[in-house]
Design an enzyme around this catalytic site. Structure first.
Site, PDB file in Angstrom:
ATOM      1  CE  LYS B 119       1.867  29.944 -64.965  1.00 12.05           C
ATOM      2  NZ  LYS B 119       2.668  29.336 -63.921  1.00 12.05           N
ATOM      3  CD  GLN B 163       3.408  29.664 -60.127  1.00  8.92           C
ATOM      4  OE1 GLN B 163       2.550  29.404 -60.964  1.00  8.92           O
ATOM      5  NE2 GLN B 163       4.513  30.312 -60.437  1.00  8.92           N
ATOM      6  CG  ASP B 186       5.306  23.293 -66.269  1.00  9.22           C
ATOM      7  OD1 ASP B 186       4.994  24.233 -67.022  1.00  9.22           O
ATOM      8  OD2 ASP B 186       5.361  23.393 -65.032  1.00  9.22           O
TER       9      ASP B 186
END
Lengths: 359, 359
Positions: B119, B163, B186
């Protein structure tokens, strides 16, 4: 445009639920008395009565020879109101708290006034306190929000309901968003809907009408898990949350709507049909798989010269035809309609119990 | 248990998506290079290239004679990254703001560390600032929340990603809830999911993997409106939001899951299949209607003695069989996988633009 009899209907047309006039709790039904039907509780072999919830076996009327059993929402909603009344009473005795429901009404619509009056009456009948604010049509948005905020802060109010529709100069979304999520007994807050959609999350409240649909299936012992369920209509207040609820109970859901190209074919695959589209008699006998269970949410006025009022109420499902194919069906009126207000009372009780941690 | 080749598979078993190991953004894919395929952009007749979005025609590889066109997620994700990079640069020049993404990593899992590194690299490649906090395995929940709160308050951070999985002593839900909804790139916050489900409401962010699925359909000009779509799997991170997205685009959706009794039959009705169940090669050729479009989200490692690593990655769909029936299909790897991270970058850019009201 209105179709009075299934037999005289032309090819069914599909209209979105938004055409229906309904109130904030999704209440679509007028209170009409059901025609007398023969009670045939002894014939309810296929519907396991949930003895835990109701000590009396549930009634199932048989409309004609070899026809569907009737899912009696009027009777079930009465059971639920009795249960709510008993719990309200127990709570009052144990901790001295009485659940309270506040309704905000803006403007002079007669139908809205009637809905609010009915809710007030229903609250009274089960011992729930009701609060009402009636504001003039030309009120400002901030005034409405001010009253909502007052109810948010008032510990004697456990549920807040804003009567819809609001006057056109008001932003419905921002007014509804002012209702505290802890008091959103309508269950329309996006946070509640999100939790309803997500596995492992629990909504604080489930919208009343779809909750009433599922409650009818439960009370009649109709199994949902693994069944194919088709929801016709995808409105925020009925179709969409009904589909989410069915999915939570492990049904395999399909959602039919105004853009669906083969609605009849898809509906015919269903073991359970929830019709919430606001189109009189749209679902014909040929749409129904033999033995399917039908929950008809639609309440549509159609012309009826035989009636002194000049109209009668019919569902989204052609009842006469459906009766010959389905294994069970809700009538209109007297099916889903009375369940909505019962669920509203139940949600208000749940809210009060939660706040006071009362089991 | 693992099925290597479609031809050697036994009757497919159905497992929930939760069996898959995945990270917070739903990234399931390792970065493997695609086998060389013949670019056949001239054969993309049935896929209208969205010239508004991409000036180059999209590539569609043809796997064999009379077979499905390949939907190239690797190529599309590259296009999207280039678009994001151009916008980041334009924004920086115009108002001096650079979007920022913060990642919170707890513990020493190697796969998680790899995901976070990827990422970070992806951010760098498009000019997005990346921030990282790495906390030890035995951290307290409050410490994690403290860092999240810091990022919530930091105006240079426009997206926050925790995460997953978190160490087992932590409550995942309460930690995720600490992320400000304005920075929930997200898109997993129930408020975002609720808005996604509701007509007339707009989520701030759409979950990355399902958004990537729909983006592939859009970029290849595959029409969704009025189509029958079957989503296999109902996870919070892929299946459920994918179904909501398809419904927003007027598809008629059905959701197949572990309790569905006739998954094959239902899947065969679909014009569009999104498979997100984490079961290698579950969807066989016989499950697919001729001409259907397949988006395969599954990334399953299966034994492969020919590979030096001892395994290969396959999707939820038996690719060899599906190619002969479908009109278009995403490969695994190189299909949906690379789209997830591209959508994460896109969501971070969107967030920064929204905060600074930059069009």
């Amino acid at each position: 445009m209105v179709i009075g009899e299934c037999s005289t209907s032309t090819a069914p047309r599909f209209f979105p639920m938004s055409r229906l006039r309904k109130d904030a709790a999704g209440i679509l039904v007028r209170r009409l008395s059901l025609p007398r039907r023969s009670w045939a509780s002894s014939k309810v072999q296929s519907f396991r009565t949930l003895a835990v919830r109701a000590s009396n076996p549930l009634p199932a009327a048989v409309a004609s020879e070899a026809s569907a059993k009737v899912i009696d929402g009027k009777y079930v909603s009465k059971l639920i109101r009795d249960e709510v009344a008993a719990e309200v009473s127990r709570m009052k005795e144990a901790i001295g708290v009485v659940p309270g429901l506040a309704v905000v009404l803006v403007g002079e619509r007669k139908d809205s006034a009637t809905y609010v009056r009915n809710k007030k009456k229903a609250c009274e009948s089960v011992g729930i306190n009701s609060f009402e604010v009636h504001l003039p049509e030309d009120s400002k948005e901030e005034e409405v929000v001010k009253f909502i905020s007052g109810f948010n802060d008032d510990p004697s109010v456990h549920g807040i309901l804003v009567q819809l529709p609001l006057p056109s100069h008001m932003n419905e979304q921002s007014i509804l968003n002012a209702v505290s999520i802890e008091k959103d007994v309508d269950g329309f807050h996006p946070l509640n809907i999100g939790r309803l959609a997500m596995r492992g999350r629990e909504p604080l409240f489930v919208p009343c009408t779809p909750k009433g649909c599922i409650e009818l299936l439960h009370r009649y012992g109709i199994s949902i898990k693994g069944k194919r369920a088709v929801v016709i209509g995808r409105s925020n207040i009925v179709g969409m949350p009904a589909a989410l609820l069915l999915q939570r109970e492990d049904a395999t859901i399909s959602i039919v709507h105004s853009r669906t190209q083969n609605a009849e074919e898809i509906t015919r695959e269903a073991d359970i049909i929830i019709a919430a589209v606001g189109q009189p008699n749209m679902v014909r006998g040929s749409w129904i798989k033999p033995g399917a269970v039908i929950i008809d949410v639609g309440i549509n006025p159609v012309e009826d010269s035989k009636s002194s009022r000049g109209y009668k109420l019919v569902g989204d499902v052609c009842y006469e035809e459906a009766c010959k194919v389905a294994s069970a069906i809700t009538p209109v009126p007297g099916g889903v309609g009375p369940m909505t207000i019962a669920m509203l009372l139940s949600n208000t009780l749940t809210s009060a119990k939660r706040v006071h941690n009362f089991q």
